[in-house]
Write an enzyme that holds these catalytic residues in place. Structure first.
Site, mmCIF file in Angstrom:
data_model
loop_
_atom_site.group_PDB
_atom_site.id
_atom_site.type_symbol
_atom_site.label_atom_id
_atom_site.label_comp_id
_atom_site.label_asym_id
_atom_site.label_seq_id
_atom_site.Cartn_x
_atom_site.Cartn_y
_atom_site.Cartn_z
ATOM 1 N N GLU A 36 0.880 -1.045 0.041
ATOM 2 C CA GLU A 36 -0.130 -0.198 -0.158
ATOM 3 C C GLU A 36 0.972 1.693 -0.320
ATOM 4 O O GLU A 36 0.418 2.689 -0.737
ATOM 5 C CB GLU A 36 -1.125 0.134 1.086
ATOM 6 C CG GLU A 36 -1.355 1.214 1.721
ATOM 7 C CD GLU A 36 -1.801 1.399 2.827
ATOM 8 O OE1 GLU A 36 -3.004 3.012 3.286
ATOM 9 O OE2 GLU A 36 -2.678 0.202 3.986
ATOM 10 N N ASP B 58 0.971 3.679 -3.479
ATOM 11 C CA ASP B 58 0.442 5.296 -2.706
ATOM 12 C C ASP B 58 1.269 5.601 -3.843
ATOM 13 O O ASP B 58 0.984 6.875 -4.040
ATOM 14 C CB ASP B 58 -0.053 5.492 -1.326
ATOM 15 C CG ASP B 58 0.097 6.774 -0.564
ATOM 16 O OD1 ASP B 58 -0.775 7.321 -1.396
ATOM 17 O OD2 ASP B 58 1.176 7.098 -0.730
ATOM 18 N N ASP C 113 -7.218 1.264 0.536
ATOM 19 C CA ASP C 113 -5.535 0.529 0.792
ATOM 20 C C ASP C 113 -5.299 -0.318 0.150
ATOM 21 O O ASP C 113 -4.275 -0.780 0.066
ATOM 22 C CB ASP C 113 -5.983 0.092 2.431
ATOM 23 C CG ASP C 113 -5.658 1.553 3.247
ATOM 24 O OD1 ASP C 113 -5.934 2.661 2.798
ATOM 25 O OD2 ASP C 113 -5.946 1.095 4.782
ATOM 26 N N GLU D 118 -4.724 0.932 -3.382
ATOM 27 C CA GLU D 118 -3.139 1.094 -3.369
ATOM 28 C C GLU D 118 -2.011 0.001 -3.228
ATOM 29 O O GLU D 118 -1.367 0.370 -4.019
ATOM 30 C CB GLU D 118 -3.358 1.895 -1.989
ATOM 31 C CG GLU D 118 -3.300 3.423 -2.400
ATOM 32 C CD GLU D 118 -3.509 4.110 -1.316
ATOM 33 O OE1 GLU D 118 -3.394 5.866 -1.848
ATOM 34 O OE2 GLU D 118 -3.120 4.017 0.038
#
Length: 248
Positions: A61, A65, A134, A137
């Site tokens: 994640e 991101d 989450d 990502e």
């Protein structure tokens, strides 16, 4: 829809079938399948099954991101050549915020493939914005590690940056509606909770957006905030229909 233990605890053939099903939906085939499983593994599942910290999707994640931020920044830089840095930052924040990513994840639908612990499953984690955003990502991070930046960028364009105006309008809807009302009407919009349904861990809220004595829009969501956004979005569409020259 398959259960939270589908990928890991089914037979090898069933696990492979589900992985192939998800890969087909996202349009990417993993060379290292373990990266995909890693991206789908919530910390609650890893804890229950005594999987090491690196076995859940939190590190992926983090990576995803960063890839998403770079890709969305480049997209906005070329899409809006006249906008200053501050406005670009606002647009990016709206595009990659938790609700937007959750909306994009549900279009796959990614939540059906997640590996959740029993407690997280029981409390509606599969539909929770924070969980699925989450995972979205993490999936980006997994694609980046497996296939490089170009493949991750293609996934982001296909599932996040597509139809971005409508997605952005939806999650800015309360602000947008307030701006419309302030410019066109003398009264403010208020949001009224009409009813609640379901158990505490999976409750649905029903809200109306009201201007004066008129109901402009209705919304439903698993949180009051989400229901209000739905109601505001419906109100914007109604006002836009009534006023053909309304600029939003």
């Amino acid at each position: 829809m398959f259960c939270c233990f589908c990928i890991v605890e089914r037979s090898p053939n069933e696990r492979k079938k589900k992985i192939l099903e998800l890969e087909k939906k996202i349009g990417y085939t993993f060379k290292k399948t373990e990266l995909l499983v890693n991206a789908l593994t919530h910390s609650s599942y890893a804890n229950e099954h005594h999987i090491s910290y690196t076995g859940n999707n939190e590190r992926l994640e983090f990576l995803g991101d960063a890839v998403l931020e770079v890709t969305s920044s480049e997209f906005l830089f070329h899409r809006y050549p006249e906008l200053p840095e501050g406005e670009l930052t606002k647009k990016r924040a709206s595009m990659v915020c938790e609700p937007t990513l959750a909306l994009c994840a549900r279009e796959i639908p990614l939540g059906e493939y997640l590996l959740l612990g029993k407690g997280e499953e029981a409390t509606g984690g599969r539909k929770r914005d924070s969980v699925v955003s989450d995972a979205m990502e993490a999936l980006i991070g997994a694609i980046y590690l497996d296939g490089g930046f170009a493949n991750a960028k293609e996934f982001i364009y296909k599932f996040i940056l597509n139809d971005i105006e409508n997605k952005q309008l939806f999650y800015d809807s309360k602000t947008t509606l307030q701006e419309i009302v302030q410019g066109q009407y003398e009264k403010d919009v208020r949001y009224v909770l009409v009813k609640e349904e379901g158990p505490d861990h999976n409750k649905s809220f029903y809200v109306e957006a009201i201007l004066g004595n008129q109901v402009l829009g209705e919304g439903c969501g698993h949180t009051k905030k989400a229901a209000e956004q739905q109601a505001a979005y419906a109100a914007i569409k109604k006002l836009k229909c009534e006023k053909g020259d309304l600029c939003i």
